[in-house]
Design a protein around this motif. Structure first.
Motif, PDB file in Angstrom:
ATOM      1  N   PRO A 116       4.386  46.743  51.368  1.00  0.00           N
ATOM      2  CA  PRO A 116       3.179  46.128  51.927  1.00  0.00           C
ATOM      3  C   PRO A 116       3.508  44.740  52.475  1.00  0.00           C
ATOM      4  O   PRO A 116       4.475  44.111  52.053  1.00  0.00           O
ATOM      5  N   PRO A 117       2.728  44.240  53.418  1.00  0.00           N
ATOM      6  CA  PRO A 117       3.024  42.912  53.983  1.00  0.00           C
ATOM      7  C   PRO A 117       2.886  41.818  52.936  1.00  0.00           C
ATOM      8  O   PRO A 117       2.076  41.906  52.025  1.00  0.00           O
ATOM      9  N   ASN A 118       3.713  40.814  53.071  1.00  0.00           N
ATOM     10  CA  ASN A 118       3.681  39.681  52.141  1.00  0.00           C
ATOM     11  C   ASN A 118       2.504  38.785  52.492  1.00  0.00           C
ATOM     12  O   ASN A 118       2.393  38.313  53.622  1.00  0.00           O
ATOM     13  N   PRO A 119       1.610  38.533  51.531  1.00  0.00           N
ATOM     14  CA  PRO A 119       0.488  37.635  51.835  1.00  0.00           C
ATOM     15  C   PRO A 119       0.987  36.190  51.907  1.00  0.00           C
ATOM     16  O   PRO A 119       1.657  35.709  51.009  1.00  0.00           O
ATOM     17  N   LEU A 120       0.665  35.521  52.989  1.00  0.00           N
ATOM     18  CA  LEU A 120       1.057  34.127  53.146  1.00  0.00           C
ATOM     19  C   LEU A 120      -0.014  33.226  52.543  1.00  0.00           C
ATOM     20  O   LEU A 120      -1.193  33.570  52.550  1.00  0.00           O
ATOM     21  N   PRO A 121       0.390  32.074  52.025  1.00  0.00           N
ATOM     22  CA  PRO A 121      -0.627  31.150  51.496  1.00  0.00           C
ATOM     23  C   PRO A 121      -1.487  30.611  52.640  1.00  0.00           C
ATOM     24  O   PRO A 121      -1.026  30.482  53.776  1.00  0.00           O
ATOM     25  N   PHE A 122      -2.729  30.285  52.332  1.00  0.00           N
ATOM     26  CA  PHE A 122      -3.623  29.757  53.345  1.00  0.00           C
ATOM     27  C   PHE A 122      -3.148  28.379  53.773  1.00  0.00           C
ATOM     28  O   PHE A 122      -2.700  27.591  52.937  1.00  0.00           O
TER      29      PHE A 122
END
Length: 101
Positions: free
Chosen positions: A34-40
């Motif tokens: 799954p795609p890596n969630p980037l920090p906001f």
């Protein structure tokens, strides 16, 4: 006939070549993570758009670099005005003192 090619956009893609045996174990699309969630991103609370909020944007730009100079200029201007008022009022007070009125 001349063909003109213009760059319309860019696409980033990843290509992995694997042996046939490994490809049969993981069919297309099944081996992806799954795609890596980037920090906001850290965005400021106020808008710096000149059209939406010109006063905040102006204060941010001007006060950030010239705060000390603005304070010194205001203080000097206040002292000059106070001195001018004293010079303006001095003759009246001097006459009152001389006449004991």
């Amino acid at each position: 006939m001349e063909v003109v090619v213009t760059l319309q956009g860019k696409v980033e893609m990843e290509l992995t070549l694997v042996p046939t045996a490994e490809a049969k174990k993981m069919p297309v699309g099944m081996g992806r993570n799954p795609p890596n969630p980037l920090p906001f991103p850290k965005r400021p609370d106020i808008s710096f758009s000149w059209f939406r909020n010109p006063w905040n944007a102006c204060c941010f730009v001007v006060c950030r670099y010239y705060r000390g100079r603005i304070i010194c200029f205001s203080l000097i201007l206040f002292l000059i005005l106070l001195l001018c008022c004293a010079i303006y009022a001095f003759p009246g007070y001097l006459v009152k003192k001389l006449l004991n009125a």
